[in-house]
Scaffold this motif. Structure first.
Motif, mmCIF file in Angstrom:
data_model
loop_
_atom_site.group_PDB
_atom_site.id
_atom_site.type_symbol
_atom_site.label_atom_id
_atom_site.label_comp_id
_atom_site.label_asym_id
_atom_site.label_seq_id
_atom_site.Cartn_x
_atom_site.Cartn_y
_atom_site.Cartn_z
ATOM 1 N N SER A 1 -9.537 9.190 -10.978
ATOM 2 C CA SER A 1 -9.477 7.734 -10.877
ATOM 3 C C SER A 1 -8.060 7.233 -10.661
ATOM 4 C CB SER A 1 -10.058 7.104 -12.146
ATOM 5 O OG SER A 1 -9.339 7.533 -13.288
ATOM 6 N N GLU A 2 -7.119 8.158 -10.401
ATOM 7 C CA GLU A 2 -5.715 7.790 -10.230
ATOM 8 C C GLU A 2 -5.266 8.033 -8.787
ATOM 9 O OE1 GLU A 2 -4.075 8.853 -14.688
ATOM 10 O OE2 GLU A 2 -4.367 10.499 -13.275
ATOM 11 N N SER A 3 -4.219 7.351 -8.382
ATOM 12 C CA SER A 3 -3.663 7.498 -7.041
ATOM 13 C C SER A 3 -2.143 7.462 -7.116
ATOM 14 C CB SER A 3 -4.148 6.374 -6.116
ATOM 15 O OG SER A 3 -5.552 6.377 -5.991
ATOM 16 N N LEU A 4 -1.510 8.058 -6.114
ATOM 17 C CA LEU A 4 -0.060 7.953 -6.005
ATOM 18 C C LEU A 4 0.307 6.689 -5.246
ATOM 19 C CD1 LEU A 4 1.114 11.607 -5.185
ATOM 20 C CD2 LEU A 4 0.900 10.473 -7.404
ATOM 21 N N SER A 5 1.395 6.082 -5.629
ATOM 22 C CA SER A 5 1.892 4.894 -4.950
ATOM 23 C C SER A 5 2.636 5.300 -3.681
ATOM 24 C CB SER A 5 2.843 4.132 -5.875
ATOM 25 O OG SER A 5 4.032 4.886 -6.054
ATOM 26 N N PHE A 6 3.209 4.305 -3.013
ATOM 27 C CA PHE A 6 4.043 4.574 -1.835
ATOM 28 C C PHE A 6 5.195 5.509 -2.216
ATOM 29 C CE2 PHE A 6 7.420 3.321 1.216
ATOM 30 C CZ PHE A 6 6.733 3.581 2.389
ATOM 31 N N VAL A 7 5.772 5.294 -3.392
ATOM 32 C CA VAL A 7 6.849 6.167 -3.873
ATOM 33 C C VAL A 7 6.325 7.583 -4.075
ATOM 34 C CG1 VAL A 7 8.360 6.648 -5.848
ATOM 35 C CG2 VAL A 7 8.192 4.322 -4.946
ATOM 36 N N MET B 1 0.266 -3.822 -5.097
ATOM 37 C CA MET B 1 1.162 -2.908 -4.403
ATOM 38 C C MET B 1 1.949 -3.638 -3.318
ATOM 39 S SD MET B 1 0.389 0.484 -2.178
ATOM 40 C CE MET B 1 1.787 1.277 -1.350
ATOM 41 N N LEU B 2 1.259 -4.456 -2.531
ATOM 42 C CA LEU B 2 1.948 -5.174 -1.457
ATOM 43 C C LEU B 2 2.980 -6.145 -2.026
ATOM 44 C CD1 LEU B 2 -1.021 -5.852 0.987
ATOM 45 C CD2 LEU B 2 0.839 -4.203 1.264
ATOM 46 N N ARG C 1 -0.779 -12.098 -3.683
ATOM 47 C CA ARG C 1 0.181 -13.128 -4.083
ATOM 48 C C ARG C 1 1.062 -13.468 -2.897
ATOM 49 N NH1 ARG C 1 -3.126 -13.567 -7.025
ATOM 50 N NH2 ARG C 1 -3.196 -13.429 -9.293
ATOM 51 N N PRO C 2 1.489 -14.710 -2.786
ATOM 52 C CA PRO C 2 2.322 -15.094 -1.642
ATOM 53 C C PRO C 2 3.662 -14.393 -1.678
ATOM 54 C CG PRO C 2 2.278 -16.861 -3.252
ATOM 55 C CD PRO C 2 1.279 -15.852 -3.714
ATOM 56 N N THR C 3 4.043 -13.804 -0.557
ATOM 57 C CA THR C 3 5.340 -13.128 -0.450
ATOM 58 C C THR C 3 6.223 -13.809 0.579
ATOM 59 O OG1 THR C 3 4.571 -11.638 1.298
ATOM 60 C CG2 THR C 3 4.220 -10.928 -0.987
ATOM 61 N N GLY C 4 5.617 -14.685 1.395
ATOM 62 C CA GLY C 4 6.368 -15.296 2.486
ATOM 63 C C GLY C 4 6.624 -14.341 3.632
ATOM 64 N N ARG C 5 5.968 -13.153 3.612
ATOM 65 C CA ARG C 5 6.308 -12.120 4.596
ATOM 66 C C ARG C 5 5.108 -11.483 5.290
ATOM 67 N NH1 ARG C 5 10.435 -8.243 1.428
ATOM 68 N NH2 ARG C 5 10.598 -7.319 3.500
#
Length: 488
Positions: free
Chosen positions: A463-469, A184-185, A29-33
């Motif tokens: 099938s699970e992963s940890l996020s950045f947090v 995530m991004l 999705r567009p973030t402008g960044r």
């Protein structure tokens, strides 16, 4: 945006990379960044324009073939042409003849390293499907400059060599399926699309749904999507009839199960399903069971339990004699997981009492757990000698021994509500996170971190992963088998 604030994400892939990029860029999705630069291994004259068209057909962002001297701009995907290596200087794309030492081109390491050196903490590296280890050195360079690195979940990749090599080298911050990378991004770099913006090949309902997944405060997708309208009508009805609140679950997961249920019943419309509920109110309870899916087995994913056994043996050996081992199993279903852990701990030591709190939303599943009677099919991954040691035959089934049951306390409990157990040595939460919205996953992981003692263990599903947090709170002991240790 100003060039000095632009993040640049390098995307590295080889065999199977195109299959990974299509869902990944469809979810962007567009973030402008963020600007994206793709290094996809290709033979010289490797149909560059066709690759750009294929990605562009699915991508939510515009996709172009990179040219030497291009000024990179946010929310655009640049594909490095075959037979060239890509380097980023500032925000300028440079295309060079391949280095003789590069086995494959475009080189992922060359791209990632250039992004690291020029963008520093605004560098992002994404490693997707491929053979070999291209990308490891580049991810290491990005990490050294304070940037962010991601890898496709190896089980999600057609060829897991490249993502697994980066993960095994401890150069990756976050591992997740390709289709979830965009979410995530978007969460890490929130931005709003321009007025009237709509991704290619989607309508406003799809856009609203995608944005709602990434920002719970965005407009309610039920306003534009009939499926979500029906689900939003059903969830309060289920809550009132059963006492179970599914508002924290991923809507797409619930919608798939709802549609399957309606198909089984031969119902094609939301109103027809409401007519059935008025005629047979017990249908809401049946739907609740379908949403919860309380299915498990003993020592499920046996190799993962072997890894856990090693970590628990080290933990138990460091405890004073008589000190209890405290465990929480949220989402315990009918009890196979807590019973497995009780047996595992009993096998490790008889000198440490076992205190397991096992919680679930489903009262019927908890009743089965308390009874402790299991079908033979639940033992498919358990050694028969171990089964005979801790269970007694009961007709065609098996009953768990009382001394094992005595160490387990079953509770009906919403994992996101109330106070969790404290001073835990282990949280085993497998195959629950996949049903929850991403911001609630982070909330739950923070709760686990608080509940665990220093150096406590977190065990999640394959099938699970940890996020950045999550990765900031836990360090992997064995990433493949999803075993982590509390960082602080």
């Amino acid at each position: 945006m100003q060039a000095n604030n632009l993040h640049i994400a390098g995307v590295g892939a080889s065999a199977g990379g195109l299959e990974a990029m299509l869902p990944m860029f469809a979810g962007m999705r567009p973030t402008g960044r963020i600007a994206y630069v793709v290094a996809q291994h290709m033979a010289k004259n490797g149909h560059d324009e066709l690759v750009v068209r294929l990605i562009g057909r699915e991508s939510a962002l515009p996709v172009v073939l990179a040219r030497d001297g291009d000024q990179l701009v946010a929310d655009t995907v640049y594909v490095i042409p075959s037979g060239r290596d890509g380097h980023v200087t500032g925000v300028t794309m440079r295309l060079d003849a391949p280095d003789a030492g590069h086995l494959s081109t475009p080189s992922v390491n060359a791209l990632f390293t250039s992004i690291a050196m020029t963008r520093r903490d605004k560098a992002i590296g994404i490693v997707l499907s491929g053979t070999g280890s291209d990308g490891v050195a580049g991810c290491r360079a990005i990490k050294s400059q304070g940037g962010l690195t991601l890898a496709q979940e190896p089980l999600d990749a057609k060829f897991d060599g490249m993502p697994r090599a980066a993960i095994d080298a401890s150069t990756v911050d976050h591992v997740l399926p390709a289709k979830e990378i965009g979410a995530m991004l978007a969460g890490l770099f929130p931005g709003k699309p321009a007025p009237g913006w709509c991704p290619p090949n989607t309508g406003p309902a799809m856009l609203a749904r995608a944005l709602a997944e990434r920002s719970p405060d965005y407009a309610d997708p039920a306003l534009v999507d009939p499926g979500y309208q029906e689900l939003q009508r059903l969830l309060p009805q289920i809550h009132k009839a059963t006492g179970i609140d599914f508002s924290s679950y991923k809507e797409d997961t619930l919608l798939r199960r709802l549609e399957k249920r309606k198909s089984t019943l031969g119902i094609t419309s939301a109103e027809a399903y409401q007519d059935l509920i008025r005629l047979r109110p017990e249908e809401l309870k049946a739907l609740q069971h379908i949403f919860l899916v309380s299915v498990s087995s003993f020592f499920r994913d046996r190799e993962s339990f072997q890894v856990l056994r090693t970590a628990l043996a080290s933990l138990v050996s460091g405890k004073p004699r008589g000190d209890p081992v405290r465990v929480w199993v949220p989402g315990c279903a009918s009890g196979e997981e807590p019973v497995t852990l009780a047996i595992l701990l009993r096998e490790l030591s008889a000198h440490h009492p076992v205190e397991i709190v096992a919680s679930d939303l489903n009262p019927e599943a908890l009743a089965l757990a308390r009874e402790g009677v299991y079908r033979q099919t639940a033992f498919k991954e358990m050694d028969s000698a171990l089964r005979d040691r801790y269970f007694k035959p009961k007709g065609q089934h098996y009953l768990v021994n009382e001394d094992i049951k005595a160490g387990i306390r079953y509770e009906q409990h919403d994992v996101l509500g109330g106070d969790p157990p404290a001073n835990l040595d282990l949280v085993s939460c497998r195959n629950l996170l996949i049903y929850m919205k991403s911001h609630l996953q982070d909330k739950l992981i923070k709760q686990f971190h608080t509940a665990l003692r220093s150096q406590g263990l977190l065990f999640i599903g394959q099938s699970e992963s940890l996020s950045f947090v999550g990765n900031s709170l836990f360090v992997p002991i064995d990433h493949y088998h999803r075993l982590f240790r509390r960082r602080h």
